[in-house]
Design a protein around this motif. Structure first.
Motif, PDB file in Angstrom:
ATOM      1  N   ALA A 103      15.055 -25.067 -15.876  1.00  0.00           N
ATOM      2  CA  ALA A 103      13.786 -24.726 -15.232  1.00  0.00           C
ATOM      3  C   ALA A 103      13.745 -25.239 -13.793  1.00  0.00           C
ATOM      4  CB  ALA A 103      12.624 -25.311 -16.037  1.00  0.00           C
ATOM      5  N   HIS A 107      13.691 -22.852 -10.490  1.00  0.00           N
ATOM      6  CA  HIS A 107      12.571 -22.978  -9.557  1.00  0.00           C
ATOM      7  C   HIS A 107      13.065 -23.323  -8.158  1.00  0.00           C
ATOM      8  CE1 HIS A 107       8.829 -24.611  -7.786  1.00  0.00           C
ATOM      9  NE2 HIS A 107       8.280 -23.673  -8.533  1.00  0.00           N
ATOM     10  N   GLU A 121       6.088 -24.164 -16.842  1.00  0.00           N
ATOM     11  CA  GLU A 121       6.039 -22.984 -17.707  1.00  0.00           C
ATOM     12  C   GLU A 121       7.446 -22.585 -18.136  1.00  0.00           C
ATOM     13  OE1 GLU A 121       4.092 -19.879 -15.590  1.00  0.00           O
ATOM     14  OE2 GLU A 121       2.176 -20.933 -15.445  1.00  0.00           O
ATOM     15  N   TRP A 122       8.354 -22.563 -17.167  1.00  0.00           N
ATOM     16  CA  TRP A 122       9.732 -22.180 -17.483  1.00  0.00           C
ATOM     17  C   TRP A 122      10.384 -23.182 -18.428  1.00  0.00           C
ATOM     18  CZ3 TRP A 122      11.664 -20.414 -11.973  1.00  0.00           C
ATOM     19  CH2 TRP A 122      11.271 -19.090 -11.782  1.00  0.00           C
ATOM     20  N   ALA A 125       9.261 -22.206 -21.845  1.00  0.00           N
ATOM     21  CA  ALA A 125       9.831 -20.913 -22.224  1.00  0.00           C
ATOM     22  C   ALA A 125      11.334 -21.012 -22.459  1.00  0.00           C
ATOM     23  CB  ALA A 125       9.526 -19.875 -21.146  1.00  0.00           C
ATOM     24  N   PHE A 126      12.042 -21.737 -21.595  1.00  0.00           N
ATOM     25  CA  PHE A 126      13.482 -21.934 -21.793  1.00  0.00           C
ATOM     26  C   PHE A 126      13.741 -22.703 -23.094  1.00  0.00           C
ATOM     27  CE2 PHE A 126      14.316 -21.612 -16.985  1.00  0.00           C
ATOM     28  CZ  PHE A 126      14.765 -20.311 -17.097  1.00  0.00           C
ATOM     29  N   CYS A 129      13.538 -20.351 -25.982  1.00  0.00           N
ATOM     30  CA  CYS A 129      14.715 -19.484 -26.080  1.00  0.00           C
ATOM     31  C   CYS A 129      15.931 -20.238 -26.621  1.00  0.00           C
ATOM     32  CB  CYS A 129      15.043 -18.886 -24.714  1.00  0.00           C
ATOM     33  SG  CYS A 129      13.829 -17.689 -24.123  1.00  0.00           S
ATOM     34  N   GLY A 171       9.530 -16.392 -25.809  1.00  0.00           N
ATOM     35  CA  GLY A 171      10.124 -17.170 -24.726  1.00  0.00           C
ATOM     36  C   GLY A 171      10.621 -16.299 -23.590  1.00  0.00           C
ATOM     37  N   ILE A 175       9.194 -16.173 -19.703  1.00  0.00           N
ATOM     38  CA  ILE A 175      10.042 -16.384 -18.527  1.00  0.00           C
ATOM     39  C   ILE A 175       9.824 -15.250 -17.523  1.00  0.00           C
ATOM     40  CG2 ILE A 175      12.425 -16.444 -17.687  1.00  0.00           C
ATOM     41  CD1 ILE A 175      13.178 -17.752 -20.377  1.00  0.00           C
TER      42      ILE A 175
END
Length: 247
Positions: A103, A107, A121-122, A125-126, A129, A171, A175
């Motif tokens: 992440a 970014h 957020e990432w 989500a990562f 996944c 996820g 992303i």
């Protein structure tokens, strides 16, 4: 005074014993001068085993005394021996750490900075996944372990096989920042069911179980970390709903 050891290990065409390589490395790392003797054929290996009354190789000898195989060598040197049945949070820590690094790296490429709400957020989500990927490596093993505590899966068994796909789908969509009408309900649903199931099994029933969060047959204890995974999904879903109003 130099220390010396002799190791007999399998080194054949098409097969080099990994435990032999590990034992050789341990010996050399601990200052031993090693007489490295190869067992180059199956018949040679079988003859060695029969001669010394052993069933496995490698075999290590120090000062003429047979120490044994890799784990025996570690014990002889006073080093810890891994217990394959021991409970550990290491897989979860590794996944969350890798998700955080991914992440931050993503970014940095996009925004030129490390930290922001988007990076957080990432990270979630990562994590979703990567956790889904671990489950999808062996869906049947995951489903079997998941059925031990998930309340919905115990009532509708196919949900245990469907869960990793739903987690991965949510996820990926999070992303991408796409199809919130789908990702939010999915994450909220599976996260809520998961949180209730873990809380009930661990804190109400007081059961000692292993978590299927990193796939089946894992030795991760079911508890706070497992609950956190589900709460993260719930928080992410709620944030996606609240975010447009806050910005």
């Amino acid at each position: 005074m130099s220390k010396s050891a002799t190791i007999y290990r399998m080194v054949m065409d098409g097969h080099i014993c990994p435990w032999g390589l590990k034992s050789l490395h341990v010996l050399r790392s601990n200052g031993f001068a090693v007489d490295d003797r190869w067992l180059a054929t199956r018949s040679e290996t079988d003859a060695f085993k029969e001669q010394h009354g052993v069933t496995t190789t490698p075999q290590v000898f120090i000062d003429g005394q047979r120490i044994g195989g890799h784990d025996d060598l570690l014990r002889y040197l006073g080093k810890p021996v891994r217990d394959p049945e021991a409970l550990t949070y290491a897989p979860v820590v590794a996944i969350f750490a890798m998700a955080a690094f991914m992440a931050l790296a993503a970014h940095w490429v996009v925004a030129g900075t490390l930290f922001s709400v988007l990076a957080a957020e990432w990270f979630i989500a990562f994590s979703m996944c990567l956790l889904a990927l671990q489950k999808l490596r062996d869906v049947e093993s995951f489903a079997t372990q998941f059925l031990g505590y998930d309340l919905l899966a115990q009532r509708w068994v196919p949900y245990a096989r469907l869960y990793p796909w739903l987690e991965g789908l949510a996820g990926v969509l999070m992303i991408a920042g796409a199809l919130h009408w789908l990702s939010v309900p999915v994450a909220l649903f599976i996260g809520s069911i998961g949180a209730v199931s873990v809380f009930y099994a661990v804190y109400i029933q007081k059961r000692e179980l292993k978590c299927a969060c990193v796939g089946g047959n894992s030795n991760v204890p079911l508890g706070f970390v497992s609950l956190t995974e589900n709460l993260m999904m719930i928080a992410m879903a709620l944030w996606m709903v609240a975010k447009p109003q806050l910005l």
